[in-house]
Design a protein around this motif. Structure first.
Motif, PDB file in Angstrom:
ATOM      1  N   ILE A   1       0.851  -1.193   0.000  1.00 18.69           N
ATOM      2  CA  ILE A   1       0.000   0.000   0.000  1.00 18.69           C
ATOM      3  C   ILE A   1       0.885   1.240   0.000  1.00 18.69           C
ATOM      4  O   ILE A   1       1.897   1.289   0.708  1.00 18.69           O
ATOM      5  N   THR A   2       0.532   2.216  -0.836  1.00 16.68           N
ATOM      6  CA  THR A   2       1.219   3.509  -0.855  1.00 16.68           C
ATOM      7  C   THR A   2       0.301   4.526  -0.197  1.00 16.68           C
ATOM      8  O   THR A   2      -0.737   4.893  -0.768  1.00 16.68           O
ATOM      9  N   PRO A   3       0.601   4.978   1.030  1.00 17.88           N
ATOM     10  CA  PRO A   3      -0.315   5.856   1.782  1.00 17.88           C
ATOM     11  C   PRO A   3      -0.756   7.092   0.999  1.00 17.88           C
ATOM     12  O   PRO A   3      -1.918   7.499   1.085  1.00 17.88           O
ATOM     13  N   GLU A   4       0.150   7.705   0.235  1.00 18.63           N
ATOM     14  CA  GLU A   4      -0.195   8.907  -0.515  1.00 18.63           C
ATOM     15  C   GLU A   4      -1.329   8.638  -1.499  1.00 18.63           C
ATOM     16  O   GLU A   4      -2.205   9.483  -1.723  1.00 18.63           O
ATOM     17  N   ASP A   5      -1.334   7.459  -2.115  1.00 20.95           N
ATOM     18  CA  ASP A   5      -2.345   7.118  -3.105  1.00 20.95           C
ATOM     19  C   ASP A   5      -3.607   6.523  -2.478  1.00 20.95           C
ATOM     20  O   ASP A   5      -4.643   6.446  -3.133  1.00 20.95           O
ATOM     21  N   ALA A   6      -3.483   6.078  -1.237  1.00 24.18           N
ATOM     22  CA  ALA A   6      -4.607   5.388  -0.613  1.00 24.18           C
ATOM     23  C   ALA A   6      -5.673   6.363  -0.106  1.00 24.18           C
ATOM     24  O   ALA A   6      -6.843   5.985   0.032  1.00 24.18           O
ATOM     25  N   GLY A   7      -5.276   7.594   0.187  1.00 22.16           N
ATOM     26  CA  GLY A   7      -6.249   8.539   0.745  1.00 22.16           C
ATOM     27  C   GLY A   7      -6.450   8.263   2.212  1.00 22.16           C
ATOM     28  O   GLY A   7      -5.843   8.889   3.075  1.00 22.16           O
ATOM     29  N   ASP A   8      -7.325   7.311   2.507  1.00 20.18           N
ATOM     30  CA  ASP A   8      -7.594   6.905   3.887  1.00 20.18           C
ATOM     31  C   ASP A   8      -7.078   5.481   4.076  1.00 20.18           C
ATOM     32  O   ASP A   8      -7.809   4.510   3.834  1.00 20.18           O
TER      33      ASP A   8
ATOM     34  N   PRO B   1       5.019   9.072   2.933  1.00 17.91           N
ATOM     35  CA  PRO B   1       3.764   8.594   2.331  1.00 17.91           C
ATOM     36  C   PRO B   1       3.918   8.186   0.865  1.00 17.91           C
ATOM     37  O   PRO B   1       3.027   7.541   0.310  1.00 17.91           O
ATOM     38  N   THR B   2       5.028   8.546   0.248  1.00 17.37           N
ATOM     39  CA  THR B   2       5.228   8.180  -1.158  1.00 17.37           C
ATOM     40  C   THR B   2       5.818   6.789  -1.310  1.00 17.37           C
ATOM     41  O   THR B   2       5.870   6.256  -2.422  1.00 17.37           O
ATOM     42  N   LEU B   3       6.306   6.192  -0.197  1.00 14.56           N
ATOM     43  CA  LEU B   3       6.932   4.871  -0.275  1.00 14.56           C
ATOM     44  C   LEU B   3       5.904   3.768  -0.068  1.00 14.56           C
ATOM     45  O   LEU B   3       5.094   3.835   0.859  1.00 14.56           O
ATOM     46  N   PRO B   4       5.930   2.732  -0.915  1.00 22.48           N
ATOM     47  CA  PRO B   4       5.023   1.604  -0.708  1.00 22.48           C
ATOM     48  C   PRO B   4       5.417   0.808   0.530  1.00 22.48           C
ATOM     49  O   PRO B   4       6.593   0.716   0.863  1.00 22.48           O
ATOM     50  N   ILE B   5       4.420   0.265   1.198  1.00 24.30           N
ATOM     51  CA  ILE B   5       4.631  -0.493   2.429  1.00 24.30           C
ATOM     52  C   ILE B   5       3.994  -1.868   2.262  1.00 24.30           C
ATOM     53  O   ILE B   5       2.856  -1.980   1.804  1.00 24.30           O
ATOM     54  N   SER B   6       4.755  -2.894   2.634  1.00 26.54           N
ATOM     55  CA  SER B   6       4.242  -4.257   2.509  1.00 26.54           C
ATOM     56  C   SER B   6       3.187  -4.539   3.575  1.00 26.54           C
ATOM     57  O   SER B   6       3.397  -4.265   4.762  1.00 26.54           O
ATOM     58  N   ILE B   7       2.052  -5.059   3.131  1.00 28.79           N
ATOM     59  CA  ILE B   7       0.984  -5.444   4.070  1.00 28.79           C
ATOM     60  C   ILE B   7       1.069  -6.927   4.395  1.00 28.79           C
ATOM     61  O   ILE B   7       1.032  -7.332   5.553  1.00 28.79           O
ATOM     62  N   ALA B   8       1.187  -7.744   3.371  1.00 31.03           N
ATOM     63  CA  ALA B   8       1.255  -9.192   3.564  1.00 31.03           C
ATOM     64  C   ALA B   8       1.993  -9.810   2.400  1.00 31.03           C
ATOM     65  O   ALA B   8       1.950  -9.303   1.275  1.00 31.03           O
TER      66      ALA B   8
END
Length: 648
Positions: A88-95, A126-133
């Motif tokens: 997930i990339t927080p900047e693109d996710a919005g919420d 917030p521009t960096l993608p983060i691994s969820i699973a």
């Protein structure tokens, strides 16, 4: 004054030329603007349409394939497997919280996964993608991909993850990889941008850590189109990275598997080395652990089980362990005394069972004593008093110098973690360390491998290889990197009198082949595979005078952690040595009863290149040996397929 017609004509011509130039410039400007407008409105219409719709183009790094690691025959011992994951990339996710809730309704996410994701979102850009699973099933992966429009900022990815097909057999050699941590980043001045990729794996221990730069490779890039809701619309371009270099070790994975199985449940270590090249053919520590658990994320229960085990499965005893070498060190003391000229080959020493120094008695392991013994007999029967006597004559400094010449006290440059340098103590060392003078009693203890002397199983194997070959054999673990074989220089001569080396070898031969030898029960009866060795039993507790008077308590009657260490070093075949072995069994008891049989089985396996014939064993032991073989749970290993194989 009126101008002449000629002047008027000339002035008209100048004005006309200037007008033409001006008109030309204006026309060129209009044409340029027209072309630019056409380019923007027609050629780049789609791109501006995307911008108008708040789409964006982003650059993402592509992790390279990690280099493979092979054994000496080309079998994969550290490979890569497909890994389905979501980021997930927080900047693109919005919420992001709303997105995580929707995602949790689609696939199972543990509280640990969610908490870790939230922490990463809070502390990272917030521009960096983060691994969820990661390590999702195909069904879970597909379900998330199908529902991507309702999951802004979420990306499904297919990557590679490390896998160790031999499981625990190579755990201490290879180490393992794991996600980059803040601690890892803090150690680097200019971190590779690759390390910012979600859950990017780097080497944490062993070969994986020491050869990280070669194994990692270089990142690639891809250009992706993302719409206003954070959904990836399409991939616009891709440039693959450079895969990491493949690495080939000197270890034989079948021998390694056998050694690990032969050590069994003991807290022990064994090293097998080629006496000609220094190639390490096997290097094992038991008990071991499955490195795949760390790659996938080890549970608290599994980790607690490893750390609370009194046999210390996470410690690499083969290179990290430093033990009193016990009577295996007598070969060092013997060579030091011979080289110093303080004892003759045929000179005898009287052993009544002890040596008296002032008011103190230094006891021999044989209470009744050995009588008159010369050098060969002293090794064969492991007489302590003989070595008390010659140690006093030669002195600790010369003993320490010989120990270092044979590899004890030397920290070898191998790509393994926390390699111990052992200790070959001398007078200056004690003064520096404790501020005290060296005592004669210290020399007596050191002469039989007790006191301050410490050696790792790796050092003991090197010692055995140097005695066998007479050369300065250096251990080697890496055979090739990126297909280029690491050079092997012929070991230099040790500079020890060949007659002295031959005398020590004869004594070690009698240890296993003479009836009074301390390891006679662990002999080899096949003349082409006979071995020479030296037993060792190192005390881990003090024995009081009162206990000696009553009778020394048997190891079997002591708690496990107060029993003696059992050691054995050997080389073979004796007529042309090419294999050297060391075995240390923590709190195993006697070296002759515990370590020697293990080392004998290992060196036979190495010399035979597989299971040795039963006829190599004494006839009275063959039924037992055959039964033990059947009980060993050896891993069935497929032949190498050659994929990505080194040419070395």
């Amino acid at each position: 004054m009126r101008r002449s017609p000629k002047d008027n004509l000339e002035s008209h011509r100048k004005i006309s030329r200037r007008g033409l130039m001006l008109g030309g410039i204006q026309a060129a400007a209009v044409l340029t603007l027209t072309y630019r407008m056409r380019h923007l409105q027609v050629d780049q219409a789609d791109q501006f349409k995307l911008l108008a719709e708040e789409n964006s183009i982003k650059i993402r790094l592509l992790p390279p394939a990690r280099g493979l690691i092979f054994d000496r025959s080309g079998a994969v011992i550290a490979g890569n497997e497909q890994n389905y994951r979501i980021t997930i990339t927080p900047e693109d996710a919005g919420d992001p919280e709303m997105v995580l809730e929707r995602l949790q309704a689609l696939i199972p996410l543990s509280p640990e996964d969610l908490d870790r994701t939230r922490r990463e979102i809070a502390r990272r850009s917030p521009t960096l993608p983060i691994s969820i699973a990661d390590r999702l099933s195909w069904e879970q992966f597909s379900l998330v991909a199908v529902n991507a429009p309702a999951l802004p900022g979420v990306t499904t990815e297919v990557g590679l993850s490390r896998v160790y097909p031999q499981g625990p057999d190579f755990a201490h050699v290879l180490g393992y990889v794991g996600p980059v941590s803040d601690y890892d980043l803090s150690k680097l001045e200019d971190p590779d941008p690759l390390l910012q990729i979600p859950r990017f794996q780097i080497g944490k221990l062993g070969v994986e850590a020491k050869l990280e730069d070669a194994l990692r490779g270089k990142a690639g890039t891809r250009r992706i189109e993302v719409n206003s809701s954070g959904r990836v619309m399409r991939e616009l371009g891709r440039k693959e990275g450079d895969a990491g270099a493949n690495v080939q070790l000197t270890i034989d994975r079948r021998l390694q598997n056998y050694v690990q199985a032969r050590l069994g449940v003991d807290s022990a270590a064994a090293v097998v080395i080629d006496t000609l090249t220094g190639d390490i053919l096997a290097i094992s520590s038991a008990p071991s652990f499955d490195p795949n658990l760390f790659v996938r994320g080890i549970s608290s229960a599994d980790y607690r089980e490893l750390t609370e085990n009194d046999h210390r499965p996470l410690a690499d005893k083969s290179v990290q362990g430093a033990y009193p070498p016990g009577s295996t060190f007598k070969v060092v003391t013997a060579l030091a005394a011979l080289e110093a000229g303080v004892v003759g080959l045929d000179e005898t020493v009287w052993c009544p069972g002890f040596l008296k120094l002032g008011d103190r008695r230094f006891h021999c392991w044989k209470r009744a004593g050995h009588g008159h013994v010369h050098l060969t007999q002293s090794l064969e029967q492991s007489c302590d008093v003989y070595y008390y006597d010659i140690a006093q004559r030669v002195g600790i400094d010369k003993i320490a110098a010989m120990a270092r010449r044979l590899g004890v006290g030397e920290e070898f440059d191998l790509p393994m973690s926390a390699i111990s340098g052992g200790l070959a103590p001398d007078k200056d060392w004690k003064k520096r360390t404790y501020g005290k003078d060296w005592l004669i009693g210290d020399t007596l203890n050191a002469g039989i491998g007790q006191g301050f002397v410490l050696a790792s199983p790796l050092q003991l194997a090197v010692m055995s290889a140097r005695v066998a070959s007479g050369r300065n054999v250096m251990p080697r673990l890496i055979r090739a990197i990126g297909g280029e074989e690491t050079p092997v220089a012929e070991p230099a001569e040790l500079g020890i009198n060949p007659a002295h080396l031959a005398a020590v070898r004869r004594g070690m031969f009698d240890v296993t082949n003479a009836r009074r030898g301390t390891a006679y029960s662990a002999r080899v009866v096949d003349d082409t595979m006979r071995i020479a060795g030296k037993t060792g039993t190192s005390q881990v507790r003090n024995i009081t005078a009162a206990e000696r008077a009553r009778g020394v308590i048997s190891n079997d009657d002591l708690p496990w952690n107060r029993r003696d260490h059992a050691l054995f070093v050997c080389f073979g075949p004796t007529d042309a040595p090419r294999i050297a072995v060391s075995v240390v069994v923590e709190h195993g008891g006697g070296g002759s009863a515990v370590a020697a049989p293990i080392a004998r089985d290992i060196i036979l396996q190495a010399m035979a290149g597989g299971t040795p014939p039963l006829t190599a064993y004494p006839e009275s032991q063959r039924n037992r040996i055959e039964s033990e073989r059947n009980e060993l749970q050896l891993m069935e290993l497929p032949p190498p397929d050659g994929k990505g194989q080194s040419r070395a």
